[in-house]
Design a protein around this motif. Structure first.
Motif, PDB file in Angstrom:
ATOM      1  N   GLY A 289      38.671  43.218   8.769  1.00 33.35           N
ATOM      2  CA  GLY A 289      39.546  42.208   9.343  1.00 33.35           C
ATOM      3  C   GLY A 289      39.938  41.139   8.341  1.00 33.35           C
ATOM      4  N   GLY A 290      41.122  40.610   8.507  1.00 36.47           N
ATOM      5  CA  GLY A 290      41.597  39.564   7.607  1.00 36.47           C
ATOM      6  C   GLY A 290      41.689  40.084   6.192  1.00 36.47           C
ATOM      7  N   PHE A 291      41.092  39.384   5.251  1.00 38.08           N
ATOM      8  CA  PHE A 291      41.173  39.777   3.854  1.00 38.08           C
ATOM      9  C   PHE A 291      39.840  40.265   3.302  1.00 38.08           C
ATOM     10  CE2 PHE A 291      45.442  38.545   2.925  1.00 38.08           C
ATOM     11  CZ  PHE A 291      45.732  37.608   3.887  1.00 38.08           C
ATOM     12  N   LYS A 292      38.908  40.509   4.166  1.00 32.17           N
ATOM     13  CA  LYS A 292      37.591  40.952   3.689  1.00 32.17           C
ATOM     14  C   LYS A 292      37.697  42.344   3.082  1.00 32.17           C
ATOM     15  CE  LYS A 292      34.817  38.223   6.874  1.00 32.17           C
ATOM     16  NZ  LYS A 292      34.490  37.245   5.819  1.00 32.17           N
ATOM     17  N   THR A 293      37.119  42.486   1.918  1.00 34.85           N
ATOM     18  CA  THR A 293      37.133  43.755   1.207  1.00 34.85           C
ATOM     19  C   THR A 293      35.731  44.040   0.718  1.00 34.85           C
ATOM     20  OG1 THR A 293      39.383  43.293   0.442  1.00 34.85           O
ATOM     21  CG2 THR A 293      38.172  45.045  -0.680  1.00 34.85           C
ATOM     22  N   ILE A 294      35.252  45.241   1.019  1.00 34.88           N
ATOM     23  CA  ILE A 294      33.907  45.643   0.618  1.00 34.88           C
ATOM     24  C   ILE A 294      34.025  46.853  -0.307  1.00 34.88           C
ATOM     25  CG2 ILE A 294      31.596  46.289   1.355  1.00 34.88           C
ATOM     26  CD1 ILE A 294      32.504  43.608   2.462  1.00 34.88           C
ATOM     27  N   PHE A 295      33.449  46.726  -1.497  1.00 35.99           N
ATOM     28  CA  PHE A 295      33.436  47.818  -2.456  1.00 35.99           C
ATOM     29  C   PHE A 295      32.123  48.592  -2.367  1.00 35.99           C
ATOM     30  CE2 PHE A 295      36.905  47.750  -5.621  1.00 35.99           C
ATOM     31  CZ  PHE A 295      37.618  46.668  -5.137  1.00 35.99           C
ATOM     32  N   GLY A 296      32.206  49.889  -2.589  1.00 33.82           N
ATOM     33  CA  GLY A 296      31.010  50.681  -2.786  1.00 33.82           C
ATOM     34  C   GLY A 296      30.456  50.450  -4.184  1.00 33.82           C
TER      35      GLY A 296
ATOM     36  N   SER B 283      36.779  60.214 -17.309  1.00 29.02           N
ATOM     37  CA  SER B 283      35.501  59.504 -17.347  1.00 29.02           C
ATOM     38  C   SER B 283      35.682  58.041 -16.956  1.00 29.02           C
ATOM     39  CB  SER B 283      34.888  59.591 -18.741  1.00 29.02           C
ATOM     40  OG  SER B 283      34.597  60.931 -19.083  1.00 29.02           O
ATOM     41  N   GLY B 284      34.648  57.481 -16.361  1.00 30.75           N
ATOM     42  CA  GLY B 284      34.686  56.090 -15.910  1.00 30.75           C
ATOM     43  C   GLY B 284      33.958  55.982 -14.591  1.00 30.75           C
ATOM     44  N   VAL B 285      34.228  54.899 -13.888  1.00 38.93           N
ATOM     45  CA  VAL B 285      33.585  54.673 -12.598  1.00 38.93           C
ATOM     46  C   VAL B 285      34.649  54.708 -11.503  1.00 38.93           C
ATOM     47  CG1 VAL B 285      32.087  53.177 -11.248  1.00 38.93           C
ATOM     48  CG2 VAL B 285      31.872  53.206 -13.742  1.00 38.93           C
ATOM     49  N   TYR B 286      34.341  55.438 -10.449  1.00 43.67           N
ATOM     50  CA  TYR B 286      35.256  55.556  -9.321  1.00 43.67           C
ATOM     51  C   TYR B 286      34.703  54.746  -8.152  1.00 43.67           C
ATOM     52  CZ  TYR B 286      37.690  59.120 -11.917  1.00 43.67           C
ATOM     53  OH  TYR B 286      38.418  59.773 -12.880  1.00 43.67           O
ATOM     54  N   PHE B 287      35.529  53.849  -7.647  1.00 46.61           N
ATOM     55  CA  PHE B 287      35.134  52.991  -6.527  1.00 46.61           C
ATOM     56  C   PHE B 287      35.998  53.275  -5.314  1.00 46.61           C
ATOM     57  CE2 PHE B 287      32.210  50.114  -8.526  1.00 46.61           C
ATOM     58  CZ  PHE B 287      32.635  49.954  -9.834  1.00 46.61           C
ATOM     59  N   CYS B 288      35.367  53.222  -4.155  1.00 47.59           N
ATOM     60  CA  CYS B 288      36.147  53.102  -2.935  1.00 47.59           C
ATOM     61  C   CYS B 288      35.956  51.679  -2.413  1.00 47.59           C
ATOM     62  CB  CYS B 288      35.775  54.138  -1.887  1.00 47.59           C
ATOM     63  SG  CYS B 288      34.189  53.903  -1.084  1.00 47.59           S
TER      64      CYS B 288
ATOM     65  N   PRO C  67      27.961  46.133  -7.199  1.00 46.84           N
ATOM     66  CA  PRO C  67      29.340  46.357  -6.742  1.00 46.84           C
ATOM     67  C   PRO C  67      30.176  45.099  -6.942  1.00 46.84           C
ATOM     68  CG  PRO C  67      27.752  46.986  -5.050  1.00 46.84           C
ATOM     69  CD  PRO C  67      26.999  46.246  -6.099  1.00 46.84           C
ATOM     70  N   LEU C  68      31.481  45.277  -6.947  1.00 51.18           N
ATOM     71  CA  LEU C  68      32.358  44.120  -6.986  1.00 51.18           C
ATOM     72  C   LEU C  68      32.109  43.243  -5.762  1.00 51.18           C
ATOM     73  CD1 LEU C  68      34.053  46.295  -8.729  1.00 51.18           C
ATOM     74  CD2 LEU C  68      35.983  44.805  -8.211  1.00 51.18           C
ATOM     75  N   GLU C  69      32.062  41.945  -6.005  1.00 47.55           N
ATOM     76  CA  GLU C  69      31.840  40.994  -4.916  1.00 47.55           C
ATOM     77  C   GLU C  69      33.070  40.103  -4.771  1.00 47.55           C
ATOM     78  OE1 GLU C  69      27.618  39.212  -5.174  1.00 47.55           O
ATOM     79  OE2 GLU C  69      28.109  39.857  -7.209  1.00 47.55           O
ATOM     80  N   LEU C  70      33.604  40.060  -3.577  1.00 48.67           N
ATOM     81  CA  LEU C  70      34.737  39.185  -3.299  1.00 48.67           C
ATOM     82  C   LEU C  70      34.257  37.741  -3.297  1.00 48.67           C
ATOM     83  CD1 LEU C  70      37.726  38.949  -2.434  1.00 48.67           C
ATOM     84  CD2 LEU C  70      36.942  39.150  -0.072  1.00 48.67           C
ATOM     85  N   MET C  71      34.959  36.895  -4.055  1.00 52.03           N
ATOM     86  CA  MET C  71      34.586  35.479  -4.132  1.00 52.03           C
ATOM     87  C   MET C  71      35.503  34.628  -3.256  1.00 52.03           C
ATOM     88  SD  MET C  71      34.043  35.208  -8.249  1.00 52.03           S
ATOM     89  CE  MET C  71      33.334  33.553  -8.233  1.00 52.03           C
ATOM     90  N   PHE C  72      36.795  34.675  -3.557  1.00 45.63           N
ATOM     91  CA  PHE C  72      37.780  33.840  -2.875  1.00 45.63           C
ATOM     92  C   PHE C  72      39.037  34.649  -2.594  1.00 45.63           C
ATOM     93  CE2 PHE C  72      35.508  29.971  -3.670  1.00 45.63           C
ATOM     94  CZ  PHE C  72      35.006  30.050  -4.963  1.00 45.63           C
TER      95      PHE C  72
END
Lengths: 108, 114
Positions: A92-99, A82-87, B42-47
């Motif tokens: 590019g670079g260090f950009k990260t996008i969560f669902g 149980s819990g929350v599952y994220f992808c 959703p999680l938001e990237l800050m820095f």
């Protein structure tokens, strides 16, 4: 920017059941991770899987990068799943996008 | 200590206070991140810092001020926050290089702004 959509948003399972969680992304990505967030907020790494299939115990994941989706399989679910599952996708670079996540509750 | 640690785990502050969140990674990584997780978002990237240099700032208000003195430590200085800044603040680290960017997270600081 890139969009990441997870489905279903909520899922209730009876202990022992199997499930498939899906993550769709709108553009090419460098890599993809699956996480499990426990009730205390800790994000636990499940898979780093830019493409292909990986298995770890009762969990496995498949990413088809050319079709822009990833699947997380949970077999023989347990209440501790149980819990929350994220992808999360890394662009590019260090950009990260969560669902937005799939909230899973496994009933005993 | 192993992995990524964060202190404090819980913080309650008034809007006029100044406080700091601390993150330390013991993984030998060279990139560190701050994320914000608000309720039902959703999680938001800050820095992001890579080798102590800031590489990402996602339009974060100036009341949040990051500091990265070395590749193992990351701070988030807070001042004159608003109630809507109440959230779980998560720190992560990774070994940056090419496209390999697997991130590992700390346990988070749960912040409440009164």
């Amino acid at each position: 920017g890139i969009q990441v959509e997870q489905s279903p948003p909520d899922l209730i399972l009876q202990e022992g059941a199997n499930s498939t969680l899906r993550c769709n992304f709108s553009d090419s990505v460098n890599n993809l991770q699956w996480f499990h967030q426990n009730p205390w907020g800790q994000l636990i790494n499940l898979f780093y899987i830019p493409s292909g299939t990986k298995q770890n115990g009762r969990l496995s994941a498949t990413t088809v990068a050319t079709e822009r989706y990833s699947l997380l399989y949970i077999s023989s679910s347990q209440t501790t799943d149980s819990g929350v599952y994220f992808c999360a996708v890394h662009t590019g670079g260090f950009k990260t996008i969560f669902g937005a996540g799939t909230r899973l509750f496994v009933k005993a | 200590e192993t992995g990524v640690t964060q202190t404090p785990r819980h913080l309650v502050m008034g809007m006029t206070n100044k406080k700091s969140l601390k993150c330390e990674q013991h993984l030998g990584h060279n990139a560190m991140y701050w994320y914000k997780q608000s309720a039902k978002k959703p999680l938001e990237l800050m820095f992001v810092y890579n080798f102590k240099e800031q590489t990402e700032n996602n339009s974060v208000p100036s009341r949040f001020s990051p500091e990265c003195p070395n590749s193992s430590h990351l701070f988030l200085h807070l001042h004159t926050l608003q109630p809507e800044d109440s959230a779980l603040y998560l720190c992560a680290s990774s070994q940056a290089g090419s496209s390999y960017n697997e991130q590992f997270f700390g346990p988070g600081t749960r912040l409440t702004v009164l």
